[in-house]
Design a protein around this motif. Structure first.
Motif, mmCIF file in Angstrom:
data_model
loop_
_atom_site.group_PDB
_atom_site.id
_atom_site.type_symbol
_atom_site.label_atom_id
_atom_site.label_comp_id
_atom_site.label_asym_id
_atom_site.label_seq_id
_atom_site.Cartn_x
_atom_site.Cartn_y
_atom_site.Cartn_z
ATOM 1 N N ALA A 73 62.921 114.137 41.188
ATOM 2 C CA ALA A 73 63.708 112.205 40.236
ATOM 3 C C ALA A 73 63.752 111.704 40.868
ATOM 4 N N LEU A 74 63.884 110.604 40.778
ATOM 5 C CA LEU A 74 64.030 109.469 41.346
ATOM 6 C C LEU A 74 64.938 108.635 40.808
ATOM 7 N N MET A 75 65.908 108.180 42.007
ATOM 8 C CA MET A 75 67.256 107.271 41.800
ATOM 9 C C MET A 75 66.169 105.867 42.808
ATOM 10 N N GLN A 76 66.898 104.711 42.068
ATOM 11 C CA GLN A 76 66.252 103.223 42.541
ATOM 12 C C GLN A 76 67.562 102.573 41.766
ATOM 13 N N GLY A 77 67.962 101.408 43.191
ATOM 14 C CA GLY A 77 69.403 100.690 43.089
ATOM 15 C C GLY A 77 67.750 98.853 42.311
ATOM 16 N N PHE A 78 68.860 98.442 41.594
ATOM 17 C CA PHE A 78 67.953 97.780 40.189
ATOM 18 C C PHE A 78 68.479 96.542 40.450
ATOM 19 N N ILE A 79 68.432 94.719 41.070
ATOM 20 C CA ILE A 79 68.772 94.029 40.974
ATOM 21 C C ILE A 79 67.821 93.140 39.968
ATOM 22 N N VAL A 80 68.080 92.523 38.802
ATOM 23 C CA VAL A 80 67.545 91.645 38.491
ATOM 24 C C VAL A 80 66.814 90.371 39.052
ATOM 25 N N SER A 81 67.877 90.304 39.397
ATOM 26 C CA SER A 81 66.600 88.529 40.230
ATOM 27 C C SER A 81 65.311 89.139 41.137
ATOM 28 N N ASN A 82 65.591 90.048 41.930
ATOM 29 C CA ASN A 82 64.269 90.784 43.265
ATOM 30 C C ASN A 82 62.364 90.792 41.522
ATOM 31 N N TYR A 83 63.349 90.397 40.553
ATOM 32 C CA TYR A 83 62.044 90.718 39.487
ATOM 33 C C TYR A 83 62.069 89.212 38.901
ATOM 34 N N ALA A 84 62.659 88.152 39.678
ATOM 35 C CA ALA A 84 62.484 87.007 38.685
ATOM 36 C C ALA A 84 60.479 86.622 38.315
ATOM 37 N N ASP A 85 59.652 87.472 39.678
ATOM 38 C CA ASP A 85 58.201 86.717 39.184
ATOM 39 C C ASP A 85 57.909 87.411 37.566
#
Ligand code: NAP
Length: 332
Positions: free
Chosen positions: A269-281
């Motif tokens: 399984a994959l567990m990944q931290g997510f911060i929306v600003s890293n996906y601005a593009d």
């Protein structure tokens, strides 16, 4: 008199009203070339602000004691000496908790209030809508027929995640803290199941019962014991979106819980931290889809609106305490 709301002291554990202070400011604000004068209309109160009230290292710098708190705000341009903005425009962006303030306009977006109510630009067509859409798509990689569990499900992010899950043909289970919220999840947001974590003694079994085929995607807004219980139910190649951990934001010691590694190894399984600003593009594509679903009536949203600038600290405390349904917003 113009006022600001400042961080009076760094909260220890659960914040209280005494951690905030009001400051009276000069209300004779004069703008220079390139600047705009703004009046705040709507203020977003968000869980991540709790992190900024501490001085621990994070992805955003801490607030300074004695200085204004800032968050997403919708404001009206009262005067402009900046060619990009005109008097009467509405803008959104990260601004200070002040009734009026001067800005150079950098990092502010103009908003079109014919497209959505002004407050929605802090929620469904703002940061929380983008968080739901991008977290689910970029890390969750949803496939029709899969099972999605969402914690913090009746809040701003969670309620949108679950609805997108339904649009994409997933089996959706929401976890929230009151029976009223569970009812809303099912009747207004179309979730298949809801679990009240405050009245359920055995969360592991409750999730197993609601997800007989196991959990393929877990959108985690809360962390802590709820998320531990989900881990026992994940499938092979499950994806866990580590979006937030509100259940431990007020902890004064490092939270202890189930060791995740064996669950991840056993299930690939994959567990990944997510911060929306890293996906601005990816914001424009996500926003286009969110707006389209809203327009088609496939997506809906709820807001808890608190009236009055002076009630902003209490609104923040109430949101942390689960008093909101959907996005918690202050109408100044
Ligand atoms: N990573 C990112 O880029 C990003 C962006 C936005 C938000 N977030 C995170 O996403 C999460 C949700 O944010 P939001 O703005 O949508 O807030 P929200 O869900 O609208 O409001 C917070 C909710 O958290 C729940 N809660 C409080 N204490 C809890 C506990 N001990 N255990 C379980 N639930 C608890 C409450 O609902 P109940 O009544 O159900 O307890 C409350 O309504 C937060 O963790 C936030 O930090 C992350």
């Amino acid at each position: 008199m113009n006022k600001s709301i400042n961080l009076k002291q760094r909260p220890v554990g659960t914040p209280t009203l005494s951690d905030f202070e009001f400051e009276e400011l000069d209300d004779n604000l004069t703008i220079s070339d390139g600047e705009i004068l703004l009046e705040s209309n709507y203020i977003s109160v968000d869980p991540y602000l709790r992190g900024r009230m501490s001085d621990a290292k994070s992805y955003v710098p801490p607030f300074k004691v004695g200085e204004p708190i800032s968050s997403g705000i919708v404001a009206e341009v009262l005067e402009s000496k900046n060619e990009k903005f005109q008097k009467g425009d509405f803008v959104t962006g990260l601004l200070e908790w002040k009734e009026q303030q001067i800005s150079n306009g950098e990092d502010l977006q103009k908003i079109d209030k014919s497209k959505a109510p002004l407050s929605a630009f802090l929620g469904i067509v703002g940061m929380t809508g983008l968080t739901a859409y991008l977290g689910l798509h970029e890390i969750g990689k949803p496939q029709k027929g899969e099972t999605l569990v969402v914690s913090g499900a009746a809040g701003a992010v969670g309620s949108v995640v679950g609805q997108i899950g339904k649009i994409l043909g997933l089996h959706v289970i929401g976890i929230a803290g009151t029976d009223e919220k569970i009812e809303i999840l099912k009747s207004e947001f179309g979730f298949d199941h809801g679990i009240n974590y405050k009245t359920t003694e055995d969360m592991k079994s409750a999730i197993e019962a609601a997800a007989p085929n196991g959990v393929d995607i877990y959108f985690d807004n809360v962390g802590g014991p709820i998320s531990d219980a989900v881990l026992f139910n994940i499938n092979q190649f499950a994806r866990i979106i580590n979006c937030g951990a509100i259940s431990v934001y007020n902890n004064t010691e490092i939270p202890m819980g189930v060791a995740v590694q064996p669950f991840l190894v056993k299930n690939s399984a994959l567990m990944q931290g997510f911060i929306v600003s890293n996906y601005a593009d990816k914001f424009p594509v996500a926003m286009k889809q969110l707006s389209a679903w809203l327009g088609e009536g496939k997506l809906t949203y709820k807001e808890t609106i608190v009236e009055g600038f002076e009630n902003t600290p209490q609104a923040f405390l109430d949101m942390m305490d689960g008093k909101n349904k959907g996005k918690m917003i202050v109408k100044v």
